[in-house]
Design a protein around this motif. Sequence first.
Motif, PDB file in Angstrom:
ATOM      1  N   VAL A   1       0.854  -1.195   0.000  1.00 26.47           N
ATOM      2  CA  VAL A   1       0.000   0.000   0.000  1.00 26.47           C
ATOM      3  C   VAL A   1       0.885   1.239   0.000  1.00 26.47           C
ATOM      4  CG1 VAL A   1      -1.740   1.265   1.326  1.00 26.47           C
ATOM      5  CG2 VAL A   1      -1.854  -1.210   1.209  1.00 26.47           C
ATOM      6  N   LYS A   2       2.001   1.167   0.744  1.00 29.06           N
ATOM      7  CA  LYS A   2       2.922   2.307   0.840  1.00 29.06           C
ATOM      8  C   LYS A   2       3.468   2.661  -0.550  1.00 29.06           C
ATOM      9  CE  LYS A   2       7.025   2.989   3.056  1.00 29.06           C
ATOM     10  NZ  LYS A   2       8.051   2.173   3.679  1.00 29.06           N
TER      11      LYS A   2
ATOM     12  N   LYS B   1      -4.697   2.913  -6.892  1.00 27.42           N
ATOM     13  CA  LYS B   1      -5.101   3.788  -5.787  1.00 27.42           C
ATOM     14  C   LYS B   1      -6.614   4.013  -5.839  1.00 27.42           C
ATOM     15  CE  LYS B   1      -3.013   7.942  -3.808  1.00 27.42           C
ATOM     16  NZ  LYS B   1      -2.059   9.018  -4.081  1.00 27.42           N
TER      17      LYS B   1
ATOM     18  N   LYS C   1      -9.545   2.842  -3.186  1.00 30.76           N
ATOM     19  CA  LYS C   1     -10.517   3.801  -2.634  1.00 30.76           C
ATOM     20  C   LYS C   1     -11.945   3.261  -2.812  1.00 30.76           C
ATOM     21  CE  LYS C   1     -11.851   8.660  -2.811  1.00 30.76           C
ATOM     22  NZ  LYS C   1     -13.283   8.382  -2.978  1.00 30.76           N
TER      23      LYS C   1
ATOM     24  N   GLN D   1       0.682   4.388  -2.404  1.00 27.42           N
ATOM     25  CA  GLN D   1       0.428   5.745  -1.902  1.00 27.42           C
ATOM     26  C   GLN D   1       1.570   6.691  -2.276  1.00 27.42           C
ATOM     27  OE1 GLN D   1      -2.449   6.309  -1.028  1.00 27.42           O
ATOM     28  NE2 GLN D   1      -3.296   4.490  -0.082  1.00 27.42           N
ATOM     29  N   ASN D   2       2.806   6.204  -2.171  1.00 25.07           N
ATOM     30  CA  ASN D   2       3.961   7.057  -2.512  1.00 25.07           C
ATOM     31  C   ASN D   2       4.104   7.257  -4.011  1.00 25.07           C
ATOM     32  OD1 ASN D   2       4.555   7.100   0.165  1.00 25.07           O
ATOM     33  ND2 ASN D   2       6.229   5.621   0.050  1.00 25.07           N
TER      34      ASN D   2
END
Length: 347
Positions: free
Chosen positions: A45-46, A79, A83, A49-50
């Motif tokens: 996930v990081k 992403k 969501k 997100q990054n």
Amino acid sequence: MAEGYESPKDWLGQVKGSAADAKKIHDAANKQRRAAETIPKILSVKDIQNGKWDADRTLMTTLGGVLREITQEDLKAFKENIKTVKDNFTGGMTAQQIINHSQQIDRERASKQITMATPVSASKGTVRFITNAGGETKGVHRHHVTVEFLRYESEASSADTNKKQAANRLRNSPLKIDCDCGRFRFWYSYIASIGGFKLGTQESGFPKIRNAKLNGVGCKHLLRVMQEIRTGGAITMFLAKQMEKGKAHDENKAASYTSQKEAEKITKSQAKRTSDKHAVKIKAAIEKARKENPKETKKKAYGTKAAKPNPRATDPHAQMRLMLKQMGQTDAQIEAMIAASIAAQGK
Ligand SMILES: [Zn+2]
């Protein structure tokens, strides 16, 4: 029971000792998962997100239908998909919602291949079921599905003493879920983790190859269990028994086990309930397959009972081929993916 389907004896096995069996499978999966973390192929996930990751990590996806390298655009799409899952699934998932959000293919497999789902043990609000495997992996006869009824504690401590009504409310309340099969592990455990309804170990690796669109929530075993929870029957009795213990405020005794005899009785009555419906469906499937392709009737109707020798014995990628085929990939796409996977392993 029709040819090609496991008899209850095959898959139910011994209820006693099935907890140890479930634990063994769970531990093996965890070990494999930890080993995978040392291979820098997991997209966390990081990373998403990054919007970046190490340049020497070549990550692949099948988003769009063909295996290729992941781009910045993909990360944006991932992403967005995350969501959507989070927006749709907040507040917990009931059995009905899990069925509603599942993929058509899994629902069809659940009703065609999974004939029985039996609650075998419980600790407070967590119930373990055994289902037949559905015959897609040789040598695997059963799977363990674990369900936590999230409102168990509040029902147990409520002043309402009607345990059957409490059990019925539980059947329609939010759940956490887990299945020890590969389909759930590799396609859906990530979705259940970010959606907040995965029971046990959480999955942090985005399923960029198998399910980049994050479609569906449950495998056929889980869906069969959800059906059982939704329609009641044996599970209502089981939950009522649990409620009785919970309401007696005896925490140490808030555990239930189904005896071998009881389990066999439940599966017998389930078999009775499903066999007529089941026989009609099998017959229709055979007829349909016969019309579409006379030569492949047997293979199509029974799925796993091909007349040819088992190709997995000689082909190390047979499992992957089968899986990709089920995902609707063409032969050319499958060969490209396998070539890419061999190349990646060689690095
Ligand atoms: Zn499963």
